[in-house]
Design an enzyme around this catalytic site. Structure first.
Site, mmCIF file in Angstrom:
data_model
loop_
_atom_site.group_PDB
_atom_site.id
_atom_site.type_symbol
_atom_site.label_atom_id
_atom_site.label_comp_id
_atom_site.label_asym_id
_atom_site.label_seq_id
_atom_site.Cartn_x
_atom_site.Cartn_y
_atom_site.Cartn_z
ATOM 1 N N LYS A 31 -109.820 -27.894 -33.650
ATOM 2 C CA LYS A 31 -109.108 -27.063 -34.380
ATOM 3 C C LYS A 31 -107.966 -26.233 -33.639
ATOM 4 C CE LYS A 31 -107.623 -27.922 -38.724
ATOM 5 N NZ LYS A 31 -107.503 -29.421 -39.074
ATOM 6 N N GLY A 60 -129.672 -35.292 -23.133
ATOM 7 C CA GLY A 60 -128.782 -36.519 -23.939
ATOM 8 C C GLY A 60 -130.835 -36.837 -24.751
ATOM 9 N N GLU A 95 -124.455 -24.355 -23.525
ATOM 10 C CA GLU A 95 -123.451 -24.785 -23.512
ATOM 11 C C GLU A 95 -123.124 -24.083 -25.120
ATOM 12 O OE1 GLU A 95 -125.233 -26.546 -23.292
ATOM 13 O OE2 GLU A 95 -125.323 -29.363 -23.706
ATOM 14 N N HIS A 120 -129.680 -25.434 -23.655
ATOM 15 C CA HIS A 120 -128.430 -25.854 -23.316
ATOM 16 C C HIS A 120 -127.849 -23.625 -23.686
ATOM 17 C CE1 HIS A 120 -128.986 -30.288 -25.070
ATOM 18 N NE2 HIS A 120 -129.809 -29.497 -25.014
ATOM 19 N N CYS A 127 -131.111 -29.793 -19.875
ATOM 20 C CA CYS A 127 -131.998 -30.546 -20.165
ATOM 21 C C CYS A 127 -132.103 -32.107 -19.653
ATOM 22 C CB CYS A 127 -131.165 -30.626 -22.129
ATOM 23 S SG CYS A 127 -133.252 -31.191 -23.008
ATOM 24 N N TYR A 128 -131.888 -33.384 -20.298
ATOM 25 C CA TYR A 128 -132.145 -34.489 -20.306
ATOM 26 C C TYR A 128 -131.328 -34.569 -18.388
ATOM 27 C CZ TYR A 128 -131.968 -39.519 -19.074
ATOM 28 O OH TYR A 128 -131.895 -40.883 -18.064
ATOM 29 N N ASP A 138 -102.807 -30.608 -37.960
ATOM 30 C CA ASP A 138 -103.089 -31.083 -37.025
ATOM 31 C C ASP A 138 -102.234 -32.441 -36.844
ATOM 32 O OD1 ASP A 138 -105.547 -29.887 -37.138
ATOM 33 O OD2 ASP A 138 -106.146 -31.767 -38.066
ATOM 34 N N SER A 143 -98.763 -35.138 -42.654
ATOM 35 C CA SER A 143 -99.621 -34.468 -44.187
ATOM 36 C C SER A 143 -99.092 -32.764 -44.280
ATOM 37 C CB SER A 143 -100.829 -34.696 -44.111
ATOM 38 O OG SER A 143 -101.414 -33.533 -43.197
ATOM 39 N N GLY A 144 -98.934 -32.485 -43.045
ATOM 40 C CA GLY A 144 -98.341 -30.867 -43.244
ATOM 41 C C GLY A 144 -99.593 -29.814 -42.695
#
Ligand code: XMP
Length: 524
Positions: free
Chosen positions: A380, A59, A183, A181, A86-87, A238, A234-235
């Site tokens: 995605k 953070g 991640e 980090h 971290c934080y 998503d 939209s095709g």
């Protein structure tokens, strides 16, 4: 609070830019997790949620500030493994009796560290299994303050030149904390570290995309009840995945609306409508509104004005459809996690403010529809995995993203019907080339844009004065950052020749080699 039947991990969010990456890494490990802003993590919440392990995110705050965000002290009493990042490490030390010193950013004398750093081992630890096989490990740091004295019970297990306590642990209580980090991709063994942590906490990996699907279906049913939902299609992958998922949940209560705004690619409308009508029995309205959009865009060249006009008209069209559907109370959108900007208010009230980026450019409250966004926790590639789980045809799952404002943002400056026709043809040749060379699936997104520039050329024996078009192709993981695709010169030469020969109105082709940042993927 609805509680998932899976083993649960709680991520306490202190506002890091990359908190959602923790969730993503955990999902890759088949671990169910939820991110909650620190303000919401009360003693009662913890008892209800009953996590098997907790991770504190990074953070932007400094624990040296008395207003700094802190979790309730009770969290250290619930007897589960905790990992501070971290934080998260600093707040853990501060609350458990260690000392944190300011770096340059918070006005202290210590050294801040940003970017790549190397950590060396100072002992063995189960969460470090697989680490340090080649000596030191690369990690990604991003901190101003640093821990200068450990809390009682903690020992250091790894140090970097500017962080003597880069990896620390109290193995009695299973509390672990790192200054870097794990991640992010720039910590290559970060996923292994998190894997070790969740295995140590006893997670069996009981969460899968199939469970996500089943839980999402139940949530949609619970949210929607008997009401009707309209879904803008939209095709793109998503909205297609969102539509099919919602259809599995509520069947005919869903109506899809495919808006043809005259800014689609060649054959797009037919392909999308046919695919949906052939494969699914979902009520589908094909709204042909090209005139409406194109006449409103006439004479407009400012990118934001164009986007606002398109966003506003989308809403008008949805509103019109919603008015015709009795009982329509919800609008479904394929909003993904990267579109969701979560801003945690450190000084404000207890709840996090969550702001959505809407594909249609913003939803005015007077529209009176509530949102259904079943993909808002996913990235995605996870949406694609969910699409496979739902049995969507392969050609739909693998489609490159296509933006809601369509070709409008690939036609910088004023949009004319002529320019759109030229752009459609150039784009079709380009995509055909990419497919013929077997490159489509290696590229995140590829398209042509028509530039507001005409240049002189010579074809045959005559002078030409035609448009320049530019080709764009990028690789990316989630669209947030991107790099241009390294086509061979042969490919580029062949494609440029084909476009100039086959598309009347283009006499110059360029290739855009800008990454994101500093560019964006689209031109507007
Ligand atoms: P940029 O241009 O911001 O694009 O780098 C990142 C990704 O988002 C898509 N994009 C949009 N998608 N509505 C959408 O549905 C929009 O207004 C929009 N603008 C950009 C873009 O195609 C790329 O995949």
């Amino acid at each position: 609070m609805p509680v998932s039947p899976h083993q649960r991990l709680l991520v306490v969010d202190f506002g890091s830019q990359v908190t959602q990456l923790i969730a993503r890494r955990l999902r890759e490990l088949n671990v169910y997790c939820e991110i909650h802003p620190f303000q919401n993590v009360t003693e009662a919440f913890l008892k209800g949620f009953a996590p098997r392990a907790v991770i504190f995110s990074g953070g932007p705050a400094s624990v040296l500030n008395s207003e700094a965000p802190r979790p309730p002290a009770f969290i250290f009493e619930i007897g589960v493994p905790i990992l501070g990042i971290c934080y998260g490490q600093q707040v853990m030390m501060d609350m458990l009796g260690g000392t944190v010193e300011g770096g340059k950013i918070s006005g202290g004398g210590g050294t801040a560290e940003f970017g790549r750093a190397f950590v060396e081992p100072r002992g063995t630890l189960s969460v470090l299994e697989g680490w340090f096989e080649g000596g030191r490990e690369q990690v990604w740091m991003s901190h101003g303050d640093h821990v200068s004295k450990l809390a009682p019970g903690f020992e250091s297990f790894g140090m970097s030149p500017n962080a003597p306590f880069a990896i620390i642990a109290d193995t009695e209580r299973d509390f672990y904390a790192v200054q870097f980090h794990p991640e992010v991709h720039h910590t290559p063994k970060g996923a292994r570290f998190l894997d070790n942590f969740v295995r140590l906490a006893g997670f069996s990996g009981d969460w899968t995309m199939a469970s996500y699907k089943n839980e999402a279906i139940l949530k949609i049913r619970e949210q929607v009840g008997e009401a009707r939902v309209i879904c803008g299609l939209s095709g793109g992958v998503d909205s297609s995945v969102a539509a099919v998922l919602i259809h599995e949940a509520i069947g005919d209560q869903l109506t899809c609306v495919f808006v043809d705004h005259g800014l689609l690619r060649e054959n797009e409308a037919t392909e999308v409508v046919t695919m949906f009508r052939d494969h699914y029995n979902i009520p589908l309205i094909h709204a042909d509104e090209a005139e409406l959009f194109l006449s409103a865009l006439e004479g407009q060249s400012d990118p934001e004005t164009k986007r606002k006009i398109i966003g506003g008209l989308f809403i008008d069209v949805f509103q019109k459809c919603a008015d015709e559907i009795d009982g329509a109370e919800f609008l479904a959108q394929g909003t993904l996690y990267p579109d969701v900007i979560e801003s945690v208010s450190f000084s404000g009230g207890p709840s996090a403010t969550i702001k959505s980026h809407h594909n249609v450019g913003g939803l005015p409250e007077e529209m009176g529809l509530k949102l259904v966004e079943p993909l808002r926790e996913l990235f995605k590639d996870e949406v694609r995995a969910l699409g496979r789980e739902l049995g969507l045809p392969k050609e739909f799952i693998g489609r490159h993203p296509f933006p809601g404002p369509g070709l409008a943002i690939r036609c910088p400056g004023e949009i004319t019907r002529d320019k759109l026709d030229i752009l459609r043809q150039a784009d079709a040749v380009y995509i055909d080339q990419i497919r013929r060379h077997g490159l489509y699936d290696k590229i995140w997104q590829a398209f042509a844009a028509i530039l507001p520039v005409r240049s002189v050329g010579v074809m045959g024996d005559g002078r030409t004065y035609d448009y320049a078009c530019t080709l764009r192709a990028v690789t990316s993981v989630d669209g947030m950052t991107a790099d241009y695709y390294p086509f061979s010169h042969e490919f580029l030469g062949e494609t440029a020749t084909r476009i100039i020969n086959e598309v009347q109105g283009v006499n110059r082709v360029t290739y855009d080699i800008t990454s994101k940042p500093p560019g964006t993927i689209e031109w507007e």
